[in-house]
Design an enzyme around this catalytic site. Structure first.
Site, PDB file in Angstrom:
ATOM      1  N   GLY A 163       0.646  -1.280   0.036  1.00  0.00           N
ATOM      2  CA  GLY A 163       0.201  -0.022  -0.015  1.00  0.00           C
ATOM      3  C   GLY A 163       0.916   1.291   0.013  1.00  0.00           C
ATOM      4  N   SER A 164       0.140   2.314   0.068  1.00  0.00           N
ATOM      5  CA  SER A 164       0.971   3.567   0.067  1.00  0.00           C
ATOM      6  C   SER A 164       2.144   3.660   1.137  1.00  0.00           C
ATOM      7  CB  SER A 164       0.020   4.792   0.184  1.00  0.00           C
ATOM      8  OG  SER A 164      -0.742   4.581   1.150  1.00  0.00           O
ATOM      9  N   GLU A 208       3.802   1.297   2.272  1.00  0.00           N
ATOM     10  CA  GLU A 208       5.040   0.382   2.291  1.00  0.00           C
ATOM     11  C   GLU A 208       5.891   0.810   0.759  1.00  0.00           C
ATOM     12  OE1 GLU A 208       1.827  -0.456   2.715  1.00  0.00           O
ATOM     13  OE2 GLU A 208       2.215  -0.709   4.823  1.00  0.00           O
ATOM     14  N   GLU A 245      -4.409 -10.467   2.287  1.00  0.00           N
ATOM     15  CA  GLU A 245      -3.300 -10.761   3.274  1.00  0.00           C
ATOM     16  C   GLU A 245      -3.434 -12.044   3.867  1.00  0.00           C
ATOM     17  OE1 GLU A 245      -4.970  -7.969   2.876  1.00  0.00           O
ATOM     18  OE2 GLU A 245      -3.407  -6.360   2.836  1.00  0.00           O
ATOM     19  N   HIS A 287      -0.068  -4.212   4.660  1.00  0.00           N
ATOM     20  CA  HIS A 287      -0.376  -2.407   4.599  1.00  0.00           C
ATOM     21  C   HIS A 287      -1.218  -2.239   5.848  1.00  0.00           C
ATOM     22  CE1 HIS A 287      -1.434   1.386   3.261  1.00  0.00           C
ATOM     23  NE2 HIS A 287      -2.644   0.854   2.903  1.00  0.00           N
ATOM     24  N   HIS A 316     -10.667 -30.294  21.118  1.00  0.00           N
ATOM     25  CA  HIS A 316     -11.564 -29.553  20.256  1.00  0.00           C
ATOM     26  C   HIS A 316     -13.070 -29.668  20.491  1.00  0.00           C
ATOM     27  CE1 HIS A 316     -13.080 -28.700  16.104  1.00  0.00           C
ATOM     28  NE2 HIS A 316     -13.472 -27.857  16.753  1.00  0.00           N
ATOM     29  N   GLY A 324      -6.841 -23.854  13.633  1.00  0.00           N
ATOM     30  CA  GLY A 324      -8.508 -24.306  13.107  1.00  0.00           C
ATOM     31  C   GLY A 324      -8.915 -22.915  12.333  1.00  0.00           C
TER      32      GLY A 324
HETATM   33  N1  TZD Z   1     -14.218 -19.364   9.687  1.00  0.00           N
HETATM   34  C1  TZD Z   1     -12.636 -19.379   9.957  1.00  0.00           C
HETATM   35  C2  TZD Z   1     -12.013 -18.470   9.426  1.00  0.00           C
HETATM   36  N2  TZD Z   1     -12.517 -20.537  10.435  1.00  0.00           N
HETATM   37  C3  TZD Z   1     -13.317 -21.631  10.884  1.00  0.00           C
HETATM   38  N3  TZD Z   1     -12.789 -22.641  11.434  1.00  0.00           N
HETATM   39  C4  TZD Z   1     -14.776 -21.426  10.684  1.00  0.00           C
HETATM   40  C5  TZD Z   1     -14.961 -20.268   9.956  1.00  0.00           C
HETATM   41  C6  TZD Z   1     -15.613 -22.435  11.072  1.00  0.00           C
HETATM   42  N4  TZD Z   1     -15.532 -23.665  10.218  1.00  0.00           N
HETATM   43  C7  TZD Z   1     -14.963 -24.806  10.645  1.00  0.00           C
HETATM   44  O1  TZD Z   1     -14.377 -24.864  11.669  1.00  0.00           O
HETATM   45  S1  TZD Z   1     -15.097 -26.131   9.635  1.00  0.00           S
HETATM   46  C8  TZD Z   1     -16.070 -25.142   8.522  1.00  0.00           C
HETATM   47  C9  TZD Z   1     -16.276 -24.064   8.911  1.00  0.00           C
HETATM   48  C10 TZD Z   1     -16.786 -22.951   8.053  1.00  0.00           C
HETATM   49  C11 TZD Z   1     -16.240 -25.893   7.394  1.00  0.00           C
HETATM   50  C12 TZD Z   1     -15.438 -26.217   6.091  1.00  0.00           C
HETATM   51  O2  TZD Z   1     -15.754 -26.935   5.217  1.00  0.00           O
HETATM   52  P1  TZD Z   1     -15.076 -27.401   4.103  1.00  0.00           P
HETATM   53  O3  TZD Z   1     -14.754 -29.053   4.853  1.00  0.00           O
HETATM   54  O4  TZD Z   1     -16.064 -27.822   2.744  1.00  0.00           O
HETATM   55  O5  TZD Z   1     -13.902 -26.913   3.915  1.00  0.00           O
HETATM   56  P2  TZD Z   1     -15.830 -30.082   5.060  1.00  0.00           P
HETATM   57  O6  TZD Z   1     -15.105 -31.273   5.114  1.00  0.00           O
HETATM   58  O7  TZD Z   1     -17.087 -30.041   4.248  1.00  0.00           O
HETATM   59  O8  TZD Z   1     -16.265 -29.675   6.488  1.00  0.00           O
END
Ligand code: TZD
Ligand code: CA
Length: 526
Positions: free
Chosen positions: A25-26, A28, A47, A70, A281, A402
């Site tokens: 960006g500007s 940087e 990003e 940025h 988890h 995750g």
């Molecule tokens: N947003 C972000 C940034 N991280 C997350 N973990 C989620 C939302 C919530 N989330 C999960 O924890 S698993 C999942 C989401 C939205 C579904 C992923 O779907 P996929 O895989 O199609 O990649 P599956 O095998 O169909 O679950």
């Protein structure tokens, strides 16, 4: 006169930080001016992609990576990806441009107000130097802080008028520094753990991502073999610390309290190396560990040691400690651990869709033995661990916190770090969208990663979780109507869609035969 700009590039060069992952960006532009020929700029269009690529590059190369964002908006976009890098102890030197020093108080557009506070809950160290002259020293501190154990991301905000200011005459001293800090436990600690294992009736070894990060797989194999230890991979592991083809490999632990204590209940000594105790988890009430089972954790991270709810912990360098434990271990005459059952065959779905198990079986059959897998197919992670052989160090990356948006960029970063290996991203249709613009970087920089998009039209993991939580009628769980081949074509990556084993084999064969990025959209069943 040496400028802050010249002193900074000289320091980066000295540390081998000649790849800049960024989106400019500007603020940087003055840092990026007269970009030296021995440096490489890798542009990400968002990003999350920038930070993810740097994460993959650092993890796969075993060296810190340099990021340029940025201001506040760019930093904010990177922070989801940053959560993963923090949890995987990835050494990242993240810089961000700032408005002109004397105007910050007026908050002109794109000021990073209170810059150092923005990422502070996540990073090891965050700073905006109090003067231009201090920028090279602060960068040196950032590099050492990121690299010292436990490794992790650090953040430095630099006003853009600093770059043309004179550097301190002391700046060259920075280039000559080395800072090391690998600690070994005292001999009596090694002797104590060795005796604990040797005297145990049924000990078990649990290995985490940091064993792979420490390049300590050989020592882990030696320890497990001498002591005939069954080996589990720690719950939610973000890397593969042990060959899954080894006869003592048991699989990846589930991520719930009750399931873990049930599985470990038969053991009297549990030795955890290079992982938290534990990274749970799903909430599963139960006892943390069965009566009569003792836990010892070796970790590089004092916070991991301090927050564990049970057992003893030793904070030390993972590679050095594992090597010492492997050397001290006696060869035991305990019976060998029982072998893992091979995964069951999966029948054809009978539709123009493949079972995800079949996708993994075909990848296992066709991919090179040293392929690098980046997994972001959330609901199928267990199947992947059951079915994909991972024989070599650095064979597996998974978002450690995750946070989605990891798969495409980390595959790119890992492929840049390991041009001699093939990187295969196994990515859910939901996950792929968080960083889909990474495909543009793949095409423009000709990074030959293979992206397998498992398209089941839904957020599968959330459907599973909704069952676990017994919640019904939740909106926003399906993602139909996305054409990944069209998206890939739009970004310049060749792509093909398939729904049968024969078509998938064909597509993967073609992808592996070319040295180009390729996307394979495979329709999968849920
Ligand atoms: N947003 C972000 C940034 N991280 C997350 N973990 C989620 C939302 C919530 N989330 C999960 O924890 S698993 C999942 C989401 C939205 C579904 C992923 O779907 P996929 O895989 O199609 O990649 P599956 O095998 O169909 O679950
Ligand atoms: Ca999905």
């Amino acid at each position: 006169m040496t400028t802050v700009h010249a002193a900074t590039y000289s320091l980066l060069r000295q540390h081998g930080l000649t790849t800049v992952f960024g989106n400019p960006g500007s603020n940087e532009l003055p840092f990026l001016r007269d970009f030296p020929e021995d440096f490489r700029y890798v542009l990400g269009l968002h990003e999350a992609v920038v930070l993810g690529m740097a994460d993959g590059f650092a993890q796969a190369s075993g060296r810190p990576a340099f990021v340029n964002l940025h201001a506040a908006a760019g930093t904010g976009n990177a922070m989801g990806a940053l959560t993963n890098a923090v949890s995987s102890h990835t050494p990242l030197v993240i810089t961000a441009g700032q408005q002109v020093r004397r105007t910050i108080g007026l908050e002109p557009m794109l000021t990073n107000v209170d810059a150092a506070s923005l990422p502070r809950p996540l990073v090891k160290w965050s700073y905006e130097p109090a003067s231009a002259e201090d920028v090279p020293r602060a960068l040196s501190q950032a590099i050492h802080a990121a690299t010292l154990s436990p490794q992790g991301p650090v953040y430095l905000s630099v006003p853009y008028d600093d770059w043309d200011q004179p550097a301190s005459g002391d700046a060259p001293l920075l280039n000559q520094r080395s800072v090391t800090g690998r600690s070994v436990p005292p001999a009596e600690t090694i002797a104590h753990i060795t005796k604990l294992l040797g005297d145990a009736r049924s000990p078990v070894l649990i290995l985490g991502a940091d064993v792979d990060a420490a390049r300590a797989q050989p020592a882990a194999i030696e320890l497990a073999t001498k002591q005939r230890l069954p080996v589990w991979v720690a719950p939610s592991a973000s890397r593969c610390p042990f060959p899954t083809t080894h006869p003592f490999f048991r699989g990846i632990l589930p991520a719930g309290v009750a399931s873990i204590s049930r599985l470990l209940g038969e053991h009297d000594v549990v030795l955890v190396i290079g992982a938290p105790v534990f990274r749970y988890h799903q909430y599963e009430p139960g006892v943390l560990i069965a009566d009569g089972t003792g836990v010892v954790q070796v970790t590089c991270d004092p916070q991991e040691a301090a927050r564990a709810p049970m057992g003893d912990a030793v904070v030390a360098d993972i590679g050095l400690t594992l090597a010492a434990l492997a050397a001290a271990a006696e060869t035991t005459d305990r019976v060998e651990p029982s072998r893992r059952k091979p995964p069951a065959a999966v029948p054809a779905t009978g539709q123009d869709r493949l079972a995800p198990e079949t996708v993994f079986d075909l990848v296992a059959e066709m991919a090179p033995a040293d392929a690098v897998y980046v997994n972001e197919s959330t609901s199928t992670t267990g199947m992947l661990w059951d079915r994909l052989p991972m024989r070599h160090p650095g064979s597996y990356y998974f978002p450690a916190a995750g946070g989605l948006g990891f798969g495409i960029p980390v595959a790119l970063g890992a492929q840049l770090a390991c041009p001699e290996r093939r990187v295969i991203g196994l990515i859910g249709d939901g996950s792929a969208n968080f960083s889909i613009s990474g495909l543009w970087t793949a095409a423009q920089y000709d990074i030959p990663a293979v992206f397998v998009i498992l398209n089941n039209g839904t957020y599968g993991a959330l459907r599973w979780f909704a069952q676990v939580l017994q919640v019904r009628d939740v909106p926003g769980l399906d993602v139909p109507g996305i054409d990944f081949c069209a998206l890939a074509a739009g970004y310049g990556v060749e792509a093909v869609r398939c729904g049968t084993a024969a078509a998938f084999q064909d597509a993967l064969r073609t992808a592996l035969a070319t040295r180009k990025p390729r996307l394979i959209e495979v329709l999968t069943s849920f």
